[in-house]
Design an enzyme around this catalytic site. Structure first.
Site, PDB file in Angstrom:
ATOM      1  N   SER A  81      53.102 -64.644 -50.227  1.00  0.00           N
ATOM      2  CA  SER A  81      54.076 -65.561 -49.638  1.00  0.00           C
ATOM      3  C   SER A  81      53.683 -67.030 -49.677  1.00  0.00           C
ATOM      4  CB  SER A  81      54.370 -65.142 -48.200  1.00  0.00           C
ATOM      5  OG  SER A  81      55.190 -64.003 -48.198  1.00  0.00           O
ATOM      6  N   TYR A 171      61.127 -64.116 -39.492  1.00  0.00           N
ATOM      7  CA  TYR A 171      60.618 -64.201 -40.860  1.00  0.00           C
ATOM      8  C   TYR A 171      61.290 -63.159 -41.742  1.00  0.00           C
ATOM      9  CZ  TYR A 171      57.040 -65.012 -44.447  1.00  0.00           C
ATOM     10  OH  TYR A 171      56.370 -65.351 -45.599  1.00  0.00           O
ATOM     11  N   SER A 172      61.861 -63.614 -42.856  1.00  0.00           N
ATOM     12  CA  SER A 172      62.576 -62.708 -43.753  1.00  0.00           C
ATOM     13  C   SER A 172      62.413 -63.167 -45.194  1.00  0.00           C
ATOM     14  CB  SER A 172      64.067 -62.665 -43.403  1.00  0.00           C
ATOM     15  OG  SER A 172      64.793 -61.920 -44.362  1.00  0.00           O
ATOM     16  N   ASN A 173      61.904 -62.282 -46.033  1.00  0.00           N
ATOM     17  CA  ASN A 173      61.748 -62.605 -47.451  1.00  0.00           C
ATOM     18  C   ASN A 173      63.078 -62.843 -48.146  1.00  0.00           C
ATOM     19  OD1 ASN A 173      58.757 -62.281 -48.085  1.00  0.00           O
ATOM     20  ND2 ASN A 173      59.184 -60.430 -46.922  1.00  0.00           N
ATOM     21  N   GLY A 309      49.528 -65.329 -47.448  1.00  0.00           N
ATOM     22  CA  GLY A 309      50.228 -64.498 -48.422  1.00  0.00           C
ATOM     23  C   GLY A 309      49.633 -63.112 -48.477  1.00  0.00           C
TER      24      GLY A 309
END
Length: 355
Positions: A81, A171-173, A309
């Site tokens: 990330s 939090y969301s990809n 990440g």
């Protein structure tokens, strides 16, 4: 701040001990965090760990240390990330060029893409995507889905009701999958092309790449390991298909490149003042997150900025002072770290709050 749970371990996820150290040949000093590095192996259970710090002083220097076998200074590794900071920087550059506005709705660039089950791209702004306040369901939380494109990832997300209320940090990809598509809509080029042109080339980040569909790590690289949650067995996950991660986490990099990138970003070399201020504005997420970057306040009053990440076989954390002059990036070659909630803060405290 995002936790070590992170974002992409469910997509792709050691008790090998052995201590050793290595340093840059010209290094005159130990970085303050060096003494904490072995704890990531002994207490954290990582096969190996490494860090690179750049400290400002009358004679600024880089300090490299490694612990455990099979991890080297020049290794390429998956940065998960951390990709988000690169994507956010491109979006903010486009805002500085007047090609988009942070208050623009997603619908302006991707008409009809975000619809259904309570999702509506007409009500989600680019700022909400950047700050993880859109409410969009995280496509990586769907165990039945392995989307190999951003559009498929968004479709996976919109098959679910929003996971959070608009304006609340979650939090969301999916947010960054959408931003990758926005970059393509605005520029006519894939986000990876824009990252290479705007960031990797100008900063000479020669060890950093966006692999697309390439499953192998570029040389040089070590091995990456994941632990089976049932029997604890180790698996070599060095090769994997990064397309599911995409703009949310496909980046491959090196310790030196990540330090250089965050130093340039926070030092004002990549964004105009207004966009740099926007990057560091955490008001939308109520202090938890800026736009592709997050702060962590330490006990000595110093706040460091950066990102972590996590992807199968790799965890990395990059942190820097607000002016970008003092940077630290550390990594382990697995996606599991015992006592992460205490080991990582202790390492950052040692580096940025030395006694």
């Amino acid at each position: 701040m995002p936790t070590l749970r992170a974002p992409l371990a469910t997509l792709l996820v050691i008790t090998l001990l052995g201590l050793g150290t290595a340093s840059l040949p010209s290094e005159p000093h130990l970085t303050p965090a060096a003494s904490y590095l072995p704890r990531l192996v002994v207490r954290g259970g990582a096969p190996a760990a490494a860090l690179l710090a750049h400290t400002p002083s009358a004679s600024p220097h880089d300090s490299y240390r490694s612990t455990g076998p099979g991890i080297r200074f020049a290794d390429r590794f998956r940065a998960g990330s951390v990709t988000k900071t690169f994507v956010a920087t491109v979006v903010l550059q486009l805002a500085g060029e007047g090609r988009l506005g942070l208050s623009d709705p997603v619908e302006r660039f991707l008409p009809g893409l975000i619809r259904g089950h309570g999702n509506d791209g007409r009500r989600i702004t680019l700022r909400a995507l950047l700050s993880h306040t859109s409410g969009l369901y995280d496509y990586t939380d769907d165990p039945s889905a392995r989307p190999l494109s951003a559009t498929a990832a968004v479709r996976t997300a919109t098959a679910h009701h929003p996971a959070g209320a608009p304006g609340v940090f979650a939090y969301s990809n999916t947010n960054y999958a959408v931003l990758g598509l926005v970059v393509r809509s605005v520029t006519g080029h894939p986000y990876a092309t824009e990252i290479r042109r705007r960031l990797l080339g100008p900063l000479h980040l020669d060890g950093t790449s966006l692999p697309g569909a390439r499953t192998a790590l570029p040389a040089p690289h070590g091995r990456a390991y994941s632990r089976d949650p049932v029997d604890g067995a180790l698996a070599d996950v060095t090769a994997l298909d990064p397309r599911t991660a995409g703009a949310a986490g496909e980046l491959i990099s090196t310790l030196a490149d990540l330090n250089r990138f965050y130093a340039a970003l926070l030092g004002g070399r990549l964004l105009p003042p207004a966009q740099l201020a926007a990057l560091l504005d955490t008001s939308a997420a109520h202090g938890s997150y800026g736009l592709g970057i997050f702060p962590q306040r330490l006990s000595c009053g110093v706040t460091v900025w950066g990102h972590n990440g996590l992807i199968a076989g790799s965890y990395v954390r990059a942190a820097a002072t607000r002016d970008g002059r003092h940077t630290l990036t550390y990594r382990i070659n697995t996606d599991t770290l015992a006592e992460a909630g205490t080991l990582e803060p202790a390492l950052l405290e040692a580096e940025f709050c030395p006694a």
